[in-house]
Design a protein around this motif. Structure first.
Motif, PDB file in Angstrom:
ATOM      1  N   ILE A  21      23.519 -11.737  16.683  1.00  0.00           N
ATOM      2  CA  ILE A  21      22.475 -11.818  15.654  1.00  0.00           C
ATOM      3  C   ILE A  21      21.182 -11.170  16.135  1.00  0.00           C
ATOM      4  CG2 ILE A  21      23.386 -13.783  14.359  1.00  0.00           C
ATOM      5  CD1 ILE A  21      21.465 -15.607  15.877  1.00  0.00           C
ATOM      6  N   TRP A  22      20.881 -11.296  17.414  1.00  0.00           N
ATOM      7  CA  TRP A  22      19.683 -10.644  17.966  1.00  0.00           C
ATOM      8  C   TRP A  22      19.869  -9.130  17.957  1.00  0.00           C
ATOM      9  CZ3 TRP A  22      18.679  -7.571  22.271  1.00  0.00           C
ATOM     10  CH2 TRP A  22      17.325  -7.342  22.540  1.00  0.00           C
ATOM     11  N   LYS A  23      21.038  -8.661  18.406  1.00  0.00           N
ATOM     12  CA  LYS A  23      21.319  -7.220  18.432  1.00  0.00           C
ATOM     13  C   LYS A  23      21.247  -6.625  17.030  1.00  0.00           C
ATOM     14  CE  LYS A  23      24.331  -7.530  22.463  1.00  0.00           C
ATOM     15  NZ  LYS A  23      25.729  -7.452  22.926  1.00  0.00           N
ATOM     16  N   GLU A  24      21.800  -7.334  16.065  1.00  0.00           N
ATOM     17  CA  GLU A  24      21.740  -6.859  14.678  1.00  0.00           C
ATOM     18  C   GLU A  24      20.295  -6.859  14.170  1.00  0.00           C
ATOM     19  OE1 GLU A  24      24.077  -5.510  12.586  1.00  0.00           O
ATOM     20  OE2 GLU A  24      25.320  -5.435  14.391  1.00  0.00           O
ATOM     21  N   GLY A  25      19.518  -7.835  14.605  1.00  0.00           N
ATOM     22  CA  GLY A  25      18.101  -7.872  14.247  1.00  0.00           C
ATOM     23  C   GLY A  25      17.354  -6.663  14.784  1.00  0.00           C
ATOM     24  N   ILE A  26      17.663  -6.263  16.004  1.00  0.00           N
ATOM     25  CA  ILE A  26      17.033  -5.076  16.586  1.00  0.00           C
ATOM     26  C   ILE A  26      17.414  -3.829  15.783  1.00  0.00           C
ATOM     27  CG2 ILE A  26      17.007  -3.551  18.615  1.00  0.00           C
ATOM     28  CD1 ILE A  26      15.323  -6.116  18.972  1.00  0.00           C
ATOM     29  N   GLU A  27      18.674  -3.747  15.371  1.00  0.00           N
ATOM     30  CA  GLU A  27      19.110  -2.616  14.541  1.00  0.00           C
ATOM     31  C   GLU A  27      18.350  -2.607  13.212  1.00  0.00           C
ATOM     32  OE1 GLU A  27      21.021   0.014  15.389  1.00  0.00           O
ATOM     33  OE2 GLU A  27      20.885  -0.916  17.371  1.00  0.00           O
ATOM     34  N   LEU A  28      18.117  -3.793  12.656  1.00  0.00           N
ATOM     35  CA  LEU A  28      17.360  -3.896  11.410  1.00  0.00           C
ATOM     36  C   LEU A  28      15.943  -3.344  11.600  1.00  0.00           C
ATOM     37  CD1 LEU A  28      17.192  -4.988   8.447  1.00  0.00           C
ATOM     38  CD2 LEU A  28      16.245  -7.082   9.458  1.00  0.00           C
ATOM     39  N   VAL A  29      15.318  -3.677  12.720  1.00  0.00           N
ATOM     40  CA  VAL A  29      13.969  -3.178  13.003  1.00  0.00           C
ATOM     41  C   VAL A  29      13.985  -1.646  13.024  1.00  0.00           C
ATOM     42  CG1 VAL A  29      12.104  -3.071  14.713  1.00  0.00           C
ATOM     43  CG2 VAL A  29      13.272  -5.246  14.287  1.00  0.00           C
ATOM     44  N   LYS A  30      14.935  -1.074  13.742  1.00  0.00           N
ATOM     45  CA  LYS A  30      15.002   0.389  13.852  1.00  0.00           C
ATOM     46  C   LYS A  30      15.212   1.036  12.483  1.00  0.00           C
ATOM     47  CE  LYS A  30      18.155   0.798  17.120  1.00  0.00           C
ATOM     48  NZ  LYS A  30      18.969   1.001  18.342  1.00  0.00           N
ATOM     49  N   GLU A  31      16.103   0.464  11.696  1.00  0.00           N
ATOM     50  CA  GLU A  31      16.360   1.028  10.362  1.00  0.00           C
ATOM     51  C   GLU A  31      15.163   0.833   9.430  1.00  0.00           C
ATOM     52  OE1 GLU A  31      20.155   1.026   8.496  1.00  0.00           O
ATOM     53  OE2 GLU A  31      21.118   0.227  10.305  1.00  0.00           O
ATOM     54  N   THR A  32      14.449  -0.269   9.611  1.00  0.00           N
ATOM     55  CA  THR A  32      13.255  -0.509   8.793  1.00  0.00           C
ATOM     56  C   THR A  32      12.195   0.548   9.073  1.00  0.00           C
ATOM     57  OG1 THR A  32      13.654  -2.890   8.702  1.00  0.00           O
ATOM     58  CG2 THR A  32      11.396  -2.157   8.286  1.00  0.00           C
ATOM     59  N   TYR A  33      11.943   0.807  10.337  1.00  0.00           N
ATOM     60  CA  TYR A  33      10.942   1.820  10.674  1.00  0.00           C
ATOM     61  C   TYR A  33      11.353   3.192  10.164  1.00  0.00           C
ATOM     62  CZ  TYR A  33       7.637  -1.013  13.237  1.00  0.00           C
ATOM     63  OH  TYR A  33       6.661  -1.916  13.562  1.00  0.00           O
ATOM     64  N   LYS A  34      12.627   3.512  10.272  1.00  0.00           N
ATOM     65  CA  LYS A  34      13.132   4.794   9.776  1.00  0.00           C
ATOM     66  C   LYS A  34      12.947   4.882   8.262  1.00  0.00           C
ATOM     67  CE  LYS A  34      17.371   7.497   9.453  1.00  0.00           C
ATOM     68  NZ  LYS A  34      18.825   7.462   9.618  1.00  0.00           N
ATOM     69  N   SER A  35      13.278   3.804   7.560  1.00  0.00           N
ATOM     70  CA  SER A  35      13.204   3.799   6.093  1.00  0.00           C
ATOM     71  C   SER A  35      11.773   3.798   5.581  1.00  0.00           C
ATOM     72  CB  SER A  35      13.934   2.585   5.523  1.00  0.00           C
ATOM     73  OG  SER A  35      15.284   2.613   5.882  1.00  0.00           O
ATOM     74  N   THR A  36      10.892   3.047   6.227  1.00  0.00           N
ATOM     75  CA  THR A  36       9.515   2.936   5.725  1.00  0.00           C
ATOM     76  C   THR A  36       8.659   4.141   6.099  1.00  0.00           C
ATOM     77  OG1 THR A  36       8.850   1.613   7.660  1.00  0.00           O
ATOM     78  CG2 THR A  36       9.543   0.408   5.677  1.00  0.00           C
TER      79      THR A  36
END
Length: 121
Positions: free
Chosen positions: A12-27
């Protein structure tokens, strides 16, 4: 006191980190007028997910760990709401929306199952 969980090993932590990376890319492609608005909110929510999971692992009691997991889950739902808004106002494409919606819903389910496993053991 040593942590009961190594946050770096938690999926869940690793997936959270992936979410952060994708969020920055998307925003990154949001209008500049959103730098302190929706893009900032999405970034902060995404960071909150793995951060709360990590901080929770340092807590000495199951009750406190669960509170941090609950905070992470709350941030995940808040982030999903921001994603819906970003899609509705045309900041993200339908394919990006579908991909990220699946990702956040998967994270929400993983956090919920992890919490249930902690409570039931």
């Amino acid at each position: 006191m040593a942590a009961k969980h190594n946050f770096r090993k938690l999926t869940i932590w690793k997936e959270g980190i992936e979410l952060v990376k994708e969020t920055y890319k998307s925003t990154k492609i949001f209008p500049k007028s959103e730098i302190y608005g929706l893009s900032n909110q999405m970034q902060r929510c995404s960071i909150s997910v793995p951060s709360n999971i990590a901080e929770g692992t340092s807590k000495g009691s199951t009750k406190h760990f669960l509170q941090y997991l609950e905070n992470a889950l709350g941030s995940a739902f808040e982030w999903e709401t921001h994603l819906i808004i970003a899609f509705e106002i045309g900041y993200v494409s339908e394919s990006t929306f579908n991909h990220l919606e699946n990702k956040i819903q998967s994270i929400q389910k993983m956090i919920t199952r992890f919490m249930e496993n902690i409570v039931n053991h």
